[in-house]
Every structure is written in C-alpha cells, then in structure tokens.
Scaffold this active site. Structure first.
Site, PDB file in Angstrom:
ATOM      1  N   ASP B 413       0.835  -1.191   0.000  1.00 43.41           N
ATOM      2  CA  ASP B 413       0.000   0.000   0.000  1.00 43.41           C
ATOM      3  C   ASP B 413       0.879   1.253   0.000  1.00 43.41           C
ATOM      4  O   ASP B 413       1.777   1.384   0.848  1.00 43.41           O
ATOM      5  CB  ASP B 413      -0.861  -0.052   1.275  1.00 43.41           C
ATOM      6  N   GLU B 442       1.367  -0.494  -5.084  1.00 43.11           N
ATOM      7  CA  GLU B 442       0.181   0.349  -5.250  1.00 43.11           C
ATOM      8  C   GLU B 442       0.632   1.799  -5.135  1.00 43.11           C
ATOM      9  O   GLU B 442       0.493   2.430  -4.094  1.00 43.11           O
ATOM     10  CB  GLU B 442      -0.877   0.030  -4.186  1.00 43.11           C
TER      11      GLU B 442
END
Lengths: 695, 695
Positions: B413, B442
């Site tokens: 993330d 990401e």
C-alpha cells in the site's frame, strides 16, 4: 549515532550474507543501506546533457549556454530544492543557481561557459524541511487557532535549527524571527512573518543539506569559437605562386592570404608539408612508375630529408612556416596542418624505430594493404607493438612540435585506423595546456566509429554531407546532426569536395552544382570547408567514369591555376561568406529548422538566433539544370513572425527584397543565374519567447 | 613488458600532472593509458536491454528470453569476435554464445532464463588475429604465389601461437596444421586447409583474449510466472459467508475458493487482515463518528489485540490463515496480502516504539495530514527517525512473518510514501532467500516515482489504466507500457476498479461498461485485477456525484452480496479468463499491437506468440450505450496471415466463427449483448519468421 546503528543492525544482513544476489554496485544507492543511503530521499535521474552517462564530456564554445535538465523527485509529498552547480575545472567553489520545475518532476536551468578548457556541472537536491513546512502552513485552516499556533512552534524549531548554519548577520535575524513566531502576539502577524519573503530567503541560504543528493559531475569542454564557426580553405602550398617557378613556397602561399581573407575564410588548411618519400613514390594519376620530376603525394610522408617534424625543403624553412602562420593570424586566418600518421618507406622512423612497424614473414616491413590491393608507398605504424608507448609519445611530440610553430588547428588523417585510446589521451594531453587547439577528424567510416572519435575529443568531424544530395537525404541527415543526441559531442564540418572526393553531383552538374553545394555546406553547417582552388574553378573531371578521384589529381602533381578566371566562383563564395559572417544565426547549428516547399527540387530551411533577432531563411534549388519554382510553407513561429504580419525577405546574394505575408510565398530559382536565396528576414516586431533549441 | 613501459613513460604525463582537466573516471577507458587500455581496441556501447546503465536489473520470468544487442566495433579494419555470456548469479562459469552482426556495428544474440533468482549477462569481444588474417587471405590474389606462401607462413605463426591456449587434443591438431601450412606441398591444398572449417573452429576455441574488451555485467531478476501472468481477485474476507453470521472468517473465505478457481483467478488478494484500531475509528462512509458496531477500515491497522503480525480475531487464527493459503494453492491460487505500513493510534508500536513516530510540538503523536485535510485515525512512521534501522528491520520481519505463513505475493500500500532505499533493500533481502515472492506496488502517483519503485524491485505495478478510457488514451498508454524502455522493469497490472476507485466510466456505463473494461484489462495486460465482488455485481454508485469513492464503501462496513444473481458477471469473467488461460499469446505484454478501425469507438489489437502459432485478436466497443460497427484494417504481417489467405476468426466469447480474407473486415458490437470479440485466429499456414517483439 544513526550511522553507527545502521552499521550494527543492517550491514550484516545486507552485505555479509553473500553478495551474489545483489545488483552490481554502480553508485552509492546500491550499497547496503547505511544512514547515508537510508535518509537521502532524493533521486536525480536522466540528467541532460550528458554523453554515455558522463563517460565523455559534452562540447561548447566560449560564450555558449549549457541548458541542464533532470528528473528530480523523492518519496512522499515533501517539497524539494534543486540547484544547478557549475565551476571551471580546478576551481574549488561551485556557482549554484536554483532550478525551475517544469512539471512531471523535470527541472531545468542553464549556465554560460566563457573560459576555454573544462567546466563541470552537477545537480544537488534535497527535501527541504522549511519549504515543506511552509507549503503545509499556507494551506492550514486559519480558523483553527490551536493548529496555527502549533504549526508556528514547529516552524520556529526549524528556524532555530537554521541558525547554526547561517552566516553571522543572518543568524541573528533568524534568532529574532524564531522568537517572534512563538511570542504571544496576534496570530495573523506571526503568520505573515512566517510566510514572508525575508524568512524564505534566509532559510534558503541556510538550508540543511546533510542528506542532499548530489548527482555525478559532468564535464563540458569549452573550445574557441573557431571550433563551432569556421570556413576552411584547403590548398596545396606547392601549387601556389606563378607557374613559371614550379614548386610553390610558403611565401607564395602567404601571398594568397589577402585573397582568402577577402573571400571570408578563417582556416587555411594545408596537406602535409613534410618531405615526401622517394621509395615507391606514386606518379601522376596515382601510377606506380613516376617520372623523375613527379613530386609525389604529400601523404607519403618522410624521406632522408626528414619526417613528420620536418618541412619539405622546396616549401621553405621552419621560419618561413612560422611567418606564414603569423601572417595568416594577422588577417584572421588560422593555419590548419594535416597530421597523417603513416610513413613512406624512406621515412627516418623506419630505420630508427623498426620496432614501430610490423614485419612480414620474409623480414620486410609490412606495407599498407587491403587485399587484393597493396599500398607499397605507405608503411602504417604497428600500434600493437610492445613499444607502443614510445610511439604514442613521439606522436604527441609531433603535434607539440607544430603547436610550437603557432599551429592551433589540426586536421587528422584517417584517425579511425589508429587506436581510440591514443586520441583520447593525446587530445586531453594537448588541451590541458592548450585548450585553444582544435582537431578535425577525417574519419570517412561507419557512423559508430565516427561518433566514437568525436566523443574522444575531436572538435569537428567530416561528415557524409558529400554523399547527401537529395532533399530527403539532406533533411534527414541534418536533423540527425543538429537535433540528435550526438550533437552534444559531434560537430559536423561539411565539405562539398576534397582532394579525394569529387562527387558525381559535381561531375554532372558543373558550375550550378558547385554553387548549390557551396550554399548548402555554408548555410546548413556552421563549419564547412572546400578543397579551394579546384572548387573555385569548378574542376569536375573524374579520373574515369564512376570514380570519385580527380583526373590529374593535385595529390600527385603541382597545379598552378588561374584563380582570376571570370567563370571562377570567388565572388560568389565571398558573398556567401559575408552573409555568414554578418548573420549570427549562421554561426550555430542547433537552430536549423526545415520548412515546407511543394517542390522536391527546392529545399528550404532557416537558422534563427536564440532571441530571434537574427532570422535567416535559405532556399536552394537542387536541380543544377532547370529553373525550379514553388510555394514555401513557412513555420512562422520558428521565424518569429507574427501570423498577420508582413515581413521583408532580403536576399543577400542578389540584394533583392521581397515583401511577404503569411506562411505561403512563391520562389523561383534559375540555377544558371543563382541556385539559392539567402534571405535575411526583417520583421516589425518579433516573438518575445526565446527560441529553445538547446532543450 | 609493455605494461611496465607504459607506466614509466605515460603515467606521469597523463595522470600525475594534475587531474582536474581529465574526464571523471567512469570506466577503465578513461584512466591514464597503460597497455591494458592502449592495446584493447574494441568498444562495446549501447548494450540493450539495460536499465540506467546497469544501475538496476531487468526483469524476466522463468522460461523467458533475454535478447541482447550492442554496438561493438574497433578502430581499423580488423575482424572482431563478439560473444554473449550469461550465468546464474553465484555460478563461476559463463555460458558463451557467438553474437551475430546485424549491420552498422550492431550485434545480437539471446539466452533463456530458467531458474528463479538472478542471472548476469555481459559481452566479450576482441580483434581476432586469425579471423582478420583469414578475411585477408580469402581475398589475396592466388596468382601471386609468393604472396600466398608468405601469408601462409603468417597464418602458421598464428596457429602455432594458439597451441598454448588450446586443450590437449586440439593443440596436437593445431601443431599438425601449422606444419602442413608451411611444408612444401601444392599451394592450393595448403590454402584449402587454411580456409577450412576445421581450422576455423579450432582457432575460435583457442582465441587470444588477452586484450578482449568485456562489458560491465548486467543483471536479470527472474521471477515466477505469476509475476508476468496473473488475474487478481480482491475480496474482504470479513464480507464472506452468510449474511446471518455477520463478520466473515478465513473459513468462509476458503469456501469461496472453488468459485474463484472456476472463474479463472490465480491470485486472491486480501486487504489487511490485522486487528483494526478503535481510537478515531472511521464509521460507514468514512464518517468521523462510528457506531459501536462499525468494523472500521482494515487499513487502520493495530489495536491492543495486535499489529501487523496479528490477525483480526473475528477472521480466525494463524492456523486458519495458513489453512486458507494452503487450500488456495491447492486450486492454483496464491493468497496476496496487503502490507500497509501505517498504524492506528492504538497500534502496539505506538507505545512500544514511540521513537518510530513523529511528535507534534504539544507532545502528541503526529497523525497523517495533507493540510487542510487531517487523517487522525492514521499515524505514519517517521522514516527520518534516528532509529530508522530498527524500524526497517521490523518491517522486514513483518514480510518474513507472513512468508512464514505461506504467503508468496504482497500488495504494498502506498509504497511511494516510504523511502525508496527501504524497498530496494527489503525486496533484495527477501528475494535472496525466496525468489518466488513477488510484490505489487500500489503507487498511484507521478510517473517517475512509479517507475522508480519498479526499478527498485517491485514485480508488478498498478497503472493509470483506470483513467485511460478512450481509444487514443488506451493506445498511447499501452504502447508506452509494452514498447517503451520501461518495459524492462515495469510490469503493468491493470485494474478496472479498486475499493478506492470507481471511475466515472463505470458509474455512467453500468454493466456494459464493466464488461468493456474487464475485457480491456484482461487482454491488454497479462496481469490484471478486480475488486471482485463489487465488480461482479457491477456496483457503480459513488458516494457523491464527481467522487470516485463507493457509496457505502466496503472499506468501512461488512457487505454480504448475492454473487449468484443472474445479472452478475461471473460467467462472462470465467469465459474471458478461460480464453486467457488457453491462449499463450495473452500471457505476455510485449507482443501487443494495435490495428486500424475506421470507428473511434472501436479499438482493435492483437497478441501473437513469438512463433506466431498463437494469434489472438481483440475488438472492443468503448461505447457502453450504442451498437458500433466498422471496418478493421488488420496488419496481416503481425498476425502471420499471408496476404492472399482466407483465415478463420473464432470468437471465444460467442463461439461464432468468421471466415476473413485480407486486411479489411467488418465488425459490429452491441454493448448490451457483448461489447467485445476475443478472436482466436486460425490460418492454413503462417509466416515462418519469428515475431520479434523482444528487439
């Protein structure tokens, strides 16, 4: 502290467990993390200009600009500061200027080089705590007074931290400001102080660079203007002087100088001036059996009269040569010498340094050959010799010898058949002491090799111009030369002819073709040259059909010519060179842009100065036979012409003036009158924007 | 000898006189000349593939090819030999294969990587004395018997010289041949022996490499096939199982596996599975005041129940999770975990490691903010902490913890808000032991930052696909992704939706738009993923108009869905995934080529295997509302179709078959039936040439 800890805890994991799985260590960032890496967030990538990741320098001439761009970014959302630094090589201090963010993490700034020699440039960038704080502070909700007060406290901490890095006066002021930011006066006033220009400037000049990222340093070689803008005239000094006297002398050559200066040339290039070998000497038209009075090829260097440091006795003395060089300089001309590193069989080196030559199995010296062809008048050096280094030193001393005679310009014959490493070493050696000395590479060879020589240090390079004759060929080639990556190190020098190359275009087209090719060379390329006397008289007879060799080539005989002949090109050449001299736009190459013409026999291109004050537009008829006409489709933006404006196109060749309007304008050129326009454009007002041909 | 001499005579000149004027020392060739430089004539330049001059590795998956090209040349006219070498990192011996000269000094060869981990490759090249001799010898005038005899002597010398480098058997034969070349038998027979294949092979295997040039070694990271070809299904395990039970468990999630496998997914991606913070927990629709039973966002990690190594108690136990991972692997699915390096205020780290967090001036822990926005439920780590290295170690141990549970795939993330150096170190650390572990970045951020993360080691990257919806945007972007330089390290993973991104195209277009975007993702990109259950049901209500957030987002609440609904996309998804699975051409990205269509609402592209056996052609209607038709203009050469041949286009979605002829063919797509064709092409015979999408 942090650094010690880093060593204790992460080094064993990252480097000692076995190194095979790690990327090759290429720069600091790929080493096992220590705090130096871990806390240095900024990445500097894709720095331009640079050649092969900095392996080779870029080139400029004195007064030119280096426009530097790079991708600079960090993780996260913090604010960066990014500076361009440059300095003359050898100086301790960098000159720093802030770079501008163009968008998409691309930054730009530029600097100007003045002194000959080497400059270095690099980038330094860091995550700037104060700028980041300021960026957030501007956006904070001023209604939330608690937040603002806390943020001011954080800001004051940064300001106090800067005190220790600031010069005395600034330190005092920073201390005051830090105090003011936290005292209990109205928030609005403290906010204003925090966001003021004064604090910004103070903080910028006391930034914390502990974890700044510094790019590698790149090098610029700065050369004299004649490396970028030159008109070469090649002549055989032995052909100078009155025909009645036979072999010409340096004094005869010197007598040509006023004429050459009047024609506008600034480099006088002499083929080798050394004694010419007698063993296996070539006769007229390259025959194997010469007559007794055949002078031989100047490139068959050396006889018992001497070698590469000697002067052919018929040309004069060392003093005569020095006199010629000095006299030339007085009229704005540099004398260029041809250095051809090869020996005639009777060159003194062959006896004195047999170790510099290859032997055949029968013990004889190996002559040059390209089977089945043999060149028995030439012995190449054996650079793979165990004594290569004494050979290199001797070669260097040849250049130094002629530099001692005042020579600043060398044309090197076939440099691609000598070791690359020799050139890199030799050119650097010479330029360290004499950055005003330049080198032209005569490497008519494959593109990669040509480019390598330019990277290694040659100031100028012969090109394929001679074999690019159609509009499509010329356009593609000059876009490559002036806009391709190679332009940072490869300075083209365009020659319509040389003593070795008489192109079919000139053979077939005669005088109009010579004029066309001359204008193309002189206006497409800031550096160009001609094999002059043959060119002036449009000599165009090949040795045989299909050959690019001249019939009765001057390489093998003395040729006295009547250069005052009325059909000579002297005046035309002078006019073109005058246009070049008077038009700063023609002193550069990167500003070349091609424009549309609806006729494939007409080529149209411009050169514009960076401030667009000077705008030159050339239209050339490539058809030596027929009048060609067509409609130009000009890129007015490039030319700095506002769309609706009427502008004047003043032809510097015919002195005719045309009033033009808009991009489409009619031209017609009769090659038997003059195959080209060289227009100076005059506009009422011109585009303000710089013409960004550096980026 | 030569080297000693070099030191004595040239070193003082070139290096000791002062170094400021020299180019920065970047590789061997820029040092002061010694024999190692002076006698090493070959230049190796512009090696491809490579990333930033070898600073970063290129990427491949097991079984893929590395096609290597370089410019290789020397001064002069000698013959070169140029070999490509490769080896697994850690192995001592190189595997060498001769490269082929393509022309213009460009050479090429390739090798295949099999084992996971790292390989190295480099070039070695030298001026080959025997090849040069042979090249000349072939061309020598055979009528000149003296010349031929001398040349044979020279050749014999080279052969004798090779004896000492040859293995025993070859040495004996070389000695024999050297003798035969010089004995007094018929010249023709000796010439034949000299030019024979036998001698060529013997000499090639005993070449003198003393002065060979060796390029730097470049690195390939070899990853498992699922790094290159994967279909990701993202689901929230807490939403699994019957609605009646409330919070789903790993066991409920496990029950989904057969359905996911049947649909053709091979990666099941779970948002963070850890305890969720209670302090400042967000309520439904991201509200600041949650209800007591609101489950909170899985990305607000950590509570007194544990942090990044703990499991949310309602999901199950460590054993349950291991069971899920194993059960998934049994049906061909890898479980991907989401690593979000941030903490809820009640994460155990906050108390145990206060040194890993930043403090505000009032002593409180600094929460995430982007003024004027505040994210008080999230504490970011302070990577500039003096204790950064203990933090790095802890982060590494988080990954290792889950690898210990069987996890091979991580979705990271927001990696762009953590130090670049962390990722390079961490990924290398993990991959050294576990080269089968892959990482998806990401990083929805700026292009340079995205690319940097990919260079640092991320196996796959989220892309801008979500925001590329028109034909022009998709074409430009996927040409960049599949043909740009970044393809060597940046593997795109295309997502039509995520829990954070519901694009307007889906909001407006509904079911047909979902189908369109699904086919595009799954066939443009060998790696793709969907936020699955919401996608299957075409959920497309935004929190408010203009927002890309879902209304009633699953990030903040548990959502039990009826995935058996007849209007779900399950069967369609399964059909597309089956076409992917059965078509090797769709397992790669570099083979993507776009074809013409005379309608901007239709996009047409193909993927073809390297041997052209498999050829897939996709046509997609980008208009979710209207039927669109048009004429394709196919590049038949790419598709391996001979110009005059009739070929079959078999639509794997509708099972319809069309007989096509030539490049122009009609298509018509009603988005309310099916907005796409996925054609398998069948040709009677196909082009023999390889489809060179590696070069």
């Amino acid at each position: 502290m942090a650094s010690t800890e880093a060593r204790e805890t992460t080094r064993p994991r990252a480097s000692d467990r076995g190194t095979t799985a790690r990327a090759p260590v290429r720069d600091a960032a790929s080493r096992a993390p220590d705090s130096d890496i871990a806390l240095r967030p900024v990445v500097i990538e894709s720095v331009k200009p640079q050649v092969d990741h900095g392996r080779f320098p870029i080139k400029r001439t004195s007064g030119e600009t280096v426009m530097v761009e790079a991708d600079v970014f960090a993780d996260g959302h913090d604010q960066l500061r990014c500076l361009l630094r440059h300095r003359q090589a050898g100086s301790r201090d960098w000159i720093e200027t802030p770079m501008t963010l163009l968008g998409n993490d691309r930054w730009r700034d530029e600097f100007t080089v003045i002194e000959l020699g080497r400059y270095e440039y690099q980038l330094i960038a860091w995550v700037d705590a104060f700028l980041s704080w300021r960026h957030d502070f501007v956006r904070r909700n001023t209604a939330d007074e608690h937040e603002i007060a806390l943020a001011l406290q954080a800001g004051a901490t940064l300001v106090r931290d800067a005190v220790k890095r600031a010069p005395a006066g600034a330190a005092k002021r920073l201390r005051e400001i830090a105090r003011s930011l936290t005292v209990n006066v109205e928030l609005a006033a403290r906010r204003e102080l925090a966001l003021g220009e004064e604090l910004l400037e103070l903080m910028n000049s006391s930034a914390n660079r502990t974890f700044a990222t510094i790019s590698e340093a790149f090098v610029v070689v700065v050369e004299p203007e004649y490396a970028r803008f030159s008109a070469w005239y090649e002549l055989f000094p032995r052909s100078c002087g009155p025909a009645t006297r036979g072999h010409g002398t340096f004094a005869d050559c010197e007598a040509e100088l006023p004429r050459l200066a009047a024609m506008g040339f600034n480099i006088l290039y002499l083929p080798p001036i050394h004694p010419i070998g007698r063993i296996n000497r070539k006769g007229r038209n390259n025959t194997l059996v010469p007559n007794a009075d055949d002078p031989g090829s100047p490139w068959a260097i050396g006889s018992e009269e001497g070698g590469h440091k000697a002067i052919h006795p018929a040309l004069g003395t060392s003093a005569d040569f020095k006199h010629l060089v000095a006299a030339a300089r007085d009229v704005g001309i540099e004398v260029a010498l041809d250095i051809a590193l090869q020996c005639a069989p009777d060159h003194p080196y062959v006896k004195k340094h047999p170790e510099w030559f290859r032997r055949r199995p029968d013990g004889s010296v190996q002559y040059a050959e390209n089977p089945p062809k043999k060149y028995e008048d030439i012995y190449p050096f054996n650079f793979a010799s165990a004594r290569w280094s004494s050979l290199w030193e001797e070669i260097l001393s040849i250049f130094e010898h002629w530099i001692g005679h005042g020579v600043r310009v060398f044309r090197v014959d076939n440099p691609h058949t000598k070791p690359f490493a020799l050139w890199e070493w030799l050119i650097a050696e010479i330029k360290r002491e004499r950055p005003d000395v330049i080198f032209l590479a005569e490497a008519f060879t494959r593109p990669r090799v040509m480019h390598r020589l330019a990277k290694l240090g040659f100031s100028q390079s012969y090109t394929y111009f001679t074999w690019r004759n159609s509009k499509a060929e010329l356009t593609e080639y000059f876009i490559e030369l002036t806009a391709g990556e190679g332009r940072e190190y490869f300075r083209p020098n365009a020659w319509p002819n040389t003593p070795d190359i008489l192109h079919e275009y000139l053979q077939l087209g005669g005088r109009p073709a010579f004029m066309t090719r001359f204008v193309l060379a002189a206006t497409l390329c800031a550096n160009y040259g001609i094999y002059g006397s043959a060119f002036e008289l449009c000599e165009n007879k090949p040795r045989q059909p299909g050959s690019e060799e001249y019939l009765d080539s001057e390489k093998y005989e003395i040729k006295h010519r009547d250069l005052d002949r009325p059909d000579g090109l002297r005046d035309f050449i002078a006019r073109v060179n005058a246009a070049r001299r008077d038009s700063p736009a023609l002193h550069y190459d990167w500003n070349l842009r091609f424009h549309g013409v609806d006729n494939d026999q007409l080529i149209c291109y411009s050169k514009v100065t960076r401030d667009r004050a000077g705008a030159m537009l050339m239209v050339v008829n490539l058809d030596w036979e027929h009048t060609q006409s067509g409609w130009l489709d000009l890129d007015l933006d490039v030319l700095g012409v506002a769309g609706g404006e009427t502008f004047q196109a003043h032809d510097l060749l015919s002195d005719a003036r045309y009033l033009w309007h808009g991009p489409r304008n009619y031209v017609e050129l009769n090659p038997h009158v003059c195959p080209a326009h060289i227009f100076r454009l005059r506009r009422h007002e011109r585009t303000e924007r710089q013409f960004e041909y550096f980026a």
